[in-house]
Write an enzyme that holds these catalytic residues in place. Structure first.
Site, PDB file in Angstrom:
ATOM      1  N   THR A 119      15.951  51.005  50.201  1.00  0.00           N
ATOM      2  CA  THR A 119      17.263  51.546  50.844  1.00  0.00           C
ATOM      3  C   THR A 119      18.394  51.804  49.938  1.00  0.00           C
ATOM      4  O   THR A 119      19.091  52.754  50.300  1.00  0.00           O
ATOM      5  CB  THR A 119      17.658  50.420  51.879  1.00  0.00           C
TER       6      THR A 119
ATOM      7  N   ARG B  82       7.771  69.481  58.804  1.00  0.00           N
ATOM      8  CA  ARG B  82       6.813  68.351  58.977  1.00  0.00           C
ATOM      9  C   ARG B  82       7.462  66.958  58.576  1.00  0.00           C
ATOM     10  O   ARG B  82       7.546  65.835  59.000  1.00  0.00           O
ATOM     11  CB  ARG B  82       5.485  68.461  58.596  1.00  0.00           C
ATOM     12  N   HIS B  83       8.556  67.197  57.552  1.00  0.00           N
ATOM     13  CA  HIS B  83       9.201  66.180  56.897  1.00  0.00           C
ATOM     14  C   HIS B  83      10.482  65.964  57.553  1.00  0.00           C
ATOM     15  O   HIS B  83      11.611  66.543  57.327  1.00  0.00           O
ATOM     16  CB  HIS B  83       9.704  66.349  55.421  1.00  0.00           C
TER      17      HIS B  83
ATOM     18  N   GLU C  40      17.706  76.924  59.831  1.00  0.00           N
ATOM     19  CA  GLU C  40      17.189  78.023  59.342  1.00  0.00           C
ATOM     20  C   GLU C  40      17.763  79.353  59.647  1.00  0.00           C
ATOM     21  O   GLU C  40      18.360  79.297  60.620  1.00  0.00           O
ATOM     22  CB  GLU C  40      15.737  78.133  59.800  1.00  0.00           C
TER      23      GLU C  40
ATOM     24  N   ARG D 117      17.051  85.381  65.831  1.00  0.00           N
ATOM     25  CA  ARG D 117      17.526  85.787  67.259  1.00  0.00           C
ATOM     26  C   ARG D 117      18.785  86.594  67.041  1.00  0.00           C
ATOM     27  O   ARG D 117      19.147  87.201  67.996  1.00  0.00           O
ATOM     28  CB  ARG D 117      17.865  84.662  68.006  1.00  0.00           C
TER      29      ARG D 117
ATOM     30  N   ARG E 116      10.881  89.623  67.400  1.00  0.00           N
ATOM     31  CA  ARG E 116      10.452  88.723  66.239  1.00  0.00           C
ATOM     32  C   ARG E 116       8.815  88.456  66.374  1.00  0.00           C
ATOM     33  O   ARG E 116       8.104  87.908  65.439  1.00  0.00           O
ATOM     34  CB  ARG E 116      11.238  87.837  65.723  1.00  0.00           C
TER      35      ARG E 116
ATOM     36  N   ARG F 281      15.737  59.119  48.591  1.00  0.00           N
ATOM     37  CA  ARG F 281      14.375  58.253  49.026  1.00  0.00           C
ATOM     38  C   ARG F 281      13.590  59.208  49.844  1.00  0.00           C
ATOM     39  O   ARG F 281      12.289  59.294  49.395  1.00  0.00           O
ATOM     40  CB  ARG F 281      14.749  57.139  50.018  1.00  0.00           C
TER      41      ARG F 281
ATOM     42  N   ARG G 196       4.053  67.037  48.574  1.00  0.00           N
ATOM     43  CA  ARG G 196       4.237  68.352  48.254  1.00  0.00           C
ATOM     44  C   ARG G 196       4.051  68.803  46.651  1.00  0.00           C
ATOM     45  O   ARG G 196       3.654  69.835  46.397  1.00  0.00           O
ATOM     46  CB  ARG G 196       5.094  69.093  48.773  1.00  0.00           C
TER      47      ARG G 196
END
Length: 238
Positions: A58, A81-82, A89, A93, A168, A186, A195
């Site tokens: 912590t 996924r993290h 992003e 659109r 798109r 952390r 990764r």
């Protein structure tokens, strides 16, 4: 705001936008229960190592960083996924995505095909065929032709008045996009653990390596402990 930018792949980059906290603030957070605070690295070097080695995690949440990343969409799919990170992003659109696509180098294709032949991982396995220069050249040309076709269709759909959010649909996962990603230290370490691993996809490793380098500049003692534990773990596996 910090704007150090490092190029990755053919059109991508990682830029350090902002950091907060420090190695010292991690120690100070851990010492809140005693009220002693940071006492200098002659005393606290071992204390920081004790925190890290014994997974007192912590305090490492009291520091962090925000990066801007330009990468192919397939890398963002892995990155997202993290879920402990925060993301914004570039949205296709509202603005058209630039006509920039990732084309693996000749040597990346050869290396990927060789590893696929040897891999026991079904996700990585490829067709067991001979590798020769003309084949690799044909693969690169096919990838580029596919990008050109997608871009022609994309521009045609936009010209016909189709909203960007629907036009798109024809864009490939090799198209470059941009995002900002923020997390505490952390969770950046958790990201790097996966990764930078030898079995991570090569392209994603390149981005993780740059993130690690930039974090090392800002948090040298914590990253030194992380790099040491990673190296020791790999040696143990060998």
């Amino acid at each position: 705001m910090e704007t150090k930018m490092i190029k990755v792949l053919d059109h991508g980059y990682v830029s350090l936008v902002e950091t907060w906290g420090s190695d010292e603030s991690i120690v100070e957070a851990a010492r809140m229960s005693t009220g002693k605070g940071f006492q200098g690295w002659d005393k606290d070097e071992k204390f920081l190592k004790f925190l890290y080695d014994n997974k007192h995690s912590t305090p490492f949440e009291m520091a962090g960083a925000i990066f801007e990343i330009k990468a192919p969409i397939f890398i963002f799919r892995e990155w997202h996924r993290h879920r402990t990170q925060s993301y914004n992003e570039m949205s296709a659109r509202y603005v058209p995505l630039p006509d920039e696509n990732y084309v693996p180098s000749f040597y990346r294709i050869v290396d990927g095909m060789r590893k696929a032949k040897l891999s026991s991982n079904k996700q990585e396995q490829g067709t067991n065929v001979p590798i020769y220069s003309e084949m690799v050249g044909d693969i690169m040309e096919r990838i580029e032709d596919s990008y050109d076709t997608s871009q022609d269709d994309y521009e045609a759909l936009l010209a016909q008045g189709l909203p960007k959010e629907l036009a798109r649909l024809v864009l490939p996962v090799g198209r470059y996009s941009k995002m900002r990603a923020g997390a505490n230290l952390r969770n950046w370490l958790a990201f790097l653990t996966l990764r930078q691993a030898p079995n991570a996809q090569w392209e994603t490793q390149q981005y993780a390596n740059v993130v690690a380098d930039l974090l090392t500049e800002k948090f040298p003692k914590t990253m030194g402990l992380f790099n040491q534990s990673t190296t020791e773990g790999q040696q143990h596996e060998i």
